[in-house]
Every structure is written in structure tokens, then in C-alpha cells.
Scaffold this active site. Structure first.
Site, short mmCIF file in Angstrom:
data_model
loop_
_atom_site.label_atom_id
_atom_site.label_comp_id
_atom_site.label_asym_id
_atom_site.label_seq_id
_atom_site.Cartn_x
_atom_site.Cartn_y
_atom_site.Cartn_z
N GLY A 92 0.90 -1.18 0.04
CA GLY A 92 -0.07 -0.16 0.09
C GLY A 92 0.81 1.23 0.07
O GLY A 92 2.02 1.27 -0.49
N CYS A 93 0.10 2.15 0.40
CA CYS A 93 1.09 3.63 0.52
C CYS A 93 2.31 3.49 1.37
O CYS A 93 2.43 3.14 2.49
CB CYS A 93 0.24 4.71 1.28
SG CYS A 93 0.87 6.25 1.63
N PHE A 94 3.33 3.87 0.83
CA PHE A 94 4.76 3.78 1.50
C PHE A 94 4.90 4.67 2.60
O PHE A 94 5.71 4.46 3.48
CB PHE A 94 6.18 3.80 0.59
CG PHE A 94 6.01 4.94 -0.60
CD1 PHE A 94 5.05 6.15 -0.40
CD2 PHE A 94 6.58 4.92 -1.75
CE1 PHE A 94 5.20 7.31 -1.24
CE2 PHE A 94 6.66 5.96 -2.51
CZ PHE A 94 5.85 7.21 -2.30
#
Length: 218
Positions: free
Chosen positions: A51-53
Site C-alpha cells: 500500500g502507501c509507502f
């Protein structure tokens, strides 16, 4: 004047051809020999996409033995991906992190446990509100030992949940460091609405699951 029907057929053919070429390039990644990153100054490196880093960076930085986490892109078939290009889903890359850690304090196997404990392991092509192939889950291995650790833990989790685990397993090839403004994002922007509404709650859920691996102060 060219026949519009002919133009449509040509356009469709070229579109399919480009898609096939892209898929062929992406599929070939699994056939490559993994690149093993050597230990430097006693520190090893591991690579994960989940997902979002911004979220994943904060999670791994809470773990004992982790010195630093760098945000970037990996798993695709193009060179020099950017945030804008990876977000199209056409480069094959996912938002990923490079975890720099002391293997005498935390093992690769524990980092994989952290990986699965900090996400919805059954969500395909995303985590939470972040959807798309650029947010898909990937674990990268650098050698056969790491690959077996990943596969065994993935299989055990699938049996435990009685569900298919979404994480892909890729040989590591290359990690492209993301733009400077993406680094240390949660720490530098605690007031950001996404950080408050998504990233911090995700970190807190992980902390409840694996308190034994947390650094002091977390």
C-alpha cells in the site's frame, strides 16, 4: 480520406499489442535471478510493498533493529519511475520501502511477520483506501532462503485465515528511491489528514498485534 472503421481496427490492434508487450515485460520479472544486496557496515536491506509507502515506512521504523526506511518504487518493468508515472499503473512498479536493519537484532523472518501483521493480507491491489496495482502487496526475496521463508509464512497464514493471501512474491531486482518529499512523511507531516486518518491508525493496529518487536518509546 481514410476509412474510419479501418482506423478503429488499427487503433485497437496497436492498443492490444502495447498491452501484450507490457504484460510480457512484467511477467518476465518472475523469471529473473534475484539480486542480493550485500551487508554494509553490519546492516542488511530488505524490500517490501504494502500500500502507501508513507504507512509502511512508519511501521518498519517502529521495529527494533531497523535503522532506517527509505520510500521508493520496485517490481516494475520501466526505468526511473516517478510518483506520477507509477500512479498510472502502467510502469508495473508498486510503492515500496527499503528497510535497512541489523540482522543481529531483527531477522528477515521477523520483518516478514511485521509485513503480514501490518496489513490486510487478503486485499488485492491495494491497502485500505489506496487502490490500484501501484499499491499492491509484494515481498521481494534476494536468495532462495528468503524465498522459502516468505512462501512458508504465506502458506501458514493462508491456512490460518482460510483465505488466499494477496501478496506477490518477486525476485528483487532494483529499488528506485522516491522523491525527497516522500521521505519521513508521517514524522514530518503529522497534521496531514491522510496521516491522521489512515497512516497513524494503521500503525496503531500493528503495534497492538506485535508489541514485542517495538522500539522503546513506541
Amino acid at each position: 480520406m481514410k476509412n474510419p472503421i479501418v482506423l478503429i481496427i488499427i487503433s485497437l490492434f496497436l492498443s492490444c499489442q502495447n498491452s501484450a508487450q507490457s504484460n510480457k515485460s512484467q511477467n518476465s520479472i518472475n523469471d529473473t535471478k534475484p539480486v542480493e544486496v550485500s551487508i554494509q557496515n553490519g546492516k542488511a536491506r530488505a524490500y517490501f510493498a504494502s500500500g502507501c509507502f508513507w504507512c509502511v515506512e512508519a511501521i518498519y521504523e517502529s521495529v527494533k533493529g531497523v535503522d532506517e526506511v527509505i520510500n521508493g518504487y520496485s517490481g516494475g518493468h520501466t526505468k526511473n519511475p516517478t510518483y506520477e508515472s507509477s500512479n498510472t499503473g502502467r510502469t508495473g512498479h508498486a510503492e515500496a520501502v527499503e528497510v535497512i536493519y541489523d540482522p543481529n537484532i531483527v531477522s528477515f523472518a521477523t520483518l516478514v511477520d511485521v509485513y503480514f501483521a501490518s496489513q490486510n493480507p487478503t486485499q488485492v491491489n491495494g491497502q485500505g483506501p489506496d487502490r490500484g496495482s501501484q499499491y499492491r502487496s509484494i515481498i521481494f526475496y534476494q536468495n532462495e532462503t528468503q524465498k522459502q521463508i516468505i512462501l512458508e509464512k504465506k502458506e501458514a497464514l493462508a491456512k490460518q485465515l482460510n483465505a488466499k493471501i494477496a501478496a506477490e512474491v518477486y525476485p528483487f531486482e532494483k529499488f528506485w528511491v522516491a522523491e525527497a518529499y516522500h521521505q519521513n512523511y508521517e514524522r514530518l507531516h503529522p497534521e496531514n489528514r491522510y496521516i491522521q486518518g489512515v497512516s497513524i491508525p494503521r500503525l496503531n493496529r500493528f503495534k497492538e498485534k506485535m508489541p514485542e518487536v517495538l522500539k522503546k518509546g513506541y
